[in-house]
Motif scaffolding. Sequence first.
Motif, PDB file in Angstrom:
ATOM      1  N   GLU A  47     -79.003 112.737  86.558  1.00 43.72           N
ATOM      2  CA  GLU A  47     -78.994 111.325  86.936  1.00 43.72           C
ATOM      3  C   GLU A  47     -77.646 110.982  87.526  1.00 43.72           C
ATOM      4  N   ARG A  49     -75.017 107.411  88.203  1.00 42.53           N
ATOM      5  CA  ARG A  49     -74.774 106.024  87.839  1.00 42.53           C
ATOM      6  C   ARG A  49     -73.749 105.413  88.786  1.00 42.53           C
ATOM      7  N   TRP A  69     -74.576  99.242  84.847  1.00 39.68           N
ATOM      8  CA  TRP A  69     -74.632 100.417  85.721  1.00 39.68           C
ATOM      9  C   TRP A  69     -76.000 100.509  86.386  1.00 39.68           C
ATOM     10  N   VAL A  71     -78.594 102.991  87.348  1.00 39.13           N
ATOM     11  CA  VAL A  71     -78.888 104.359  86.924  1.00 39.13           C
ATOM     12  C   VAL A  71     -80.089 104.862  87.726  1.00 39.13           C
TER      13      VAL A  71
END
Length: 78
Positions: A47, A49, A69, A71
Amino acid sequence: MSACLALGATLLVLAEPRFTLSWLHSVEHVEWREAWEVAPEGLRLLEWRLRGSGAGMEPGPGAVLRDGWWVSPGDLRV
């Protein structure tokens, strides 16, 4: 599983299969983080962010706002 990464003239040995890269965007000065995993076929982005947006830093498809954030799921293998 461990991995060796060459960064310029430096060799970095990773003992853990997961690691995070973090930096500030050069124009917006916004923090960016990427979570990676060492897999048998190479590196896999889990992932990423983003603390804000602007200057080519739009949240990716499927991004959700979580604790300030953006994400986004990772979709990259290297």
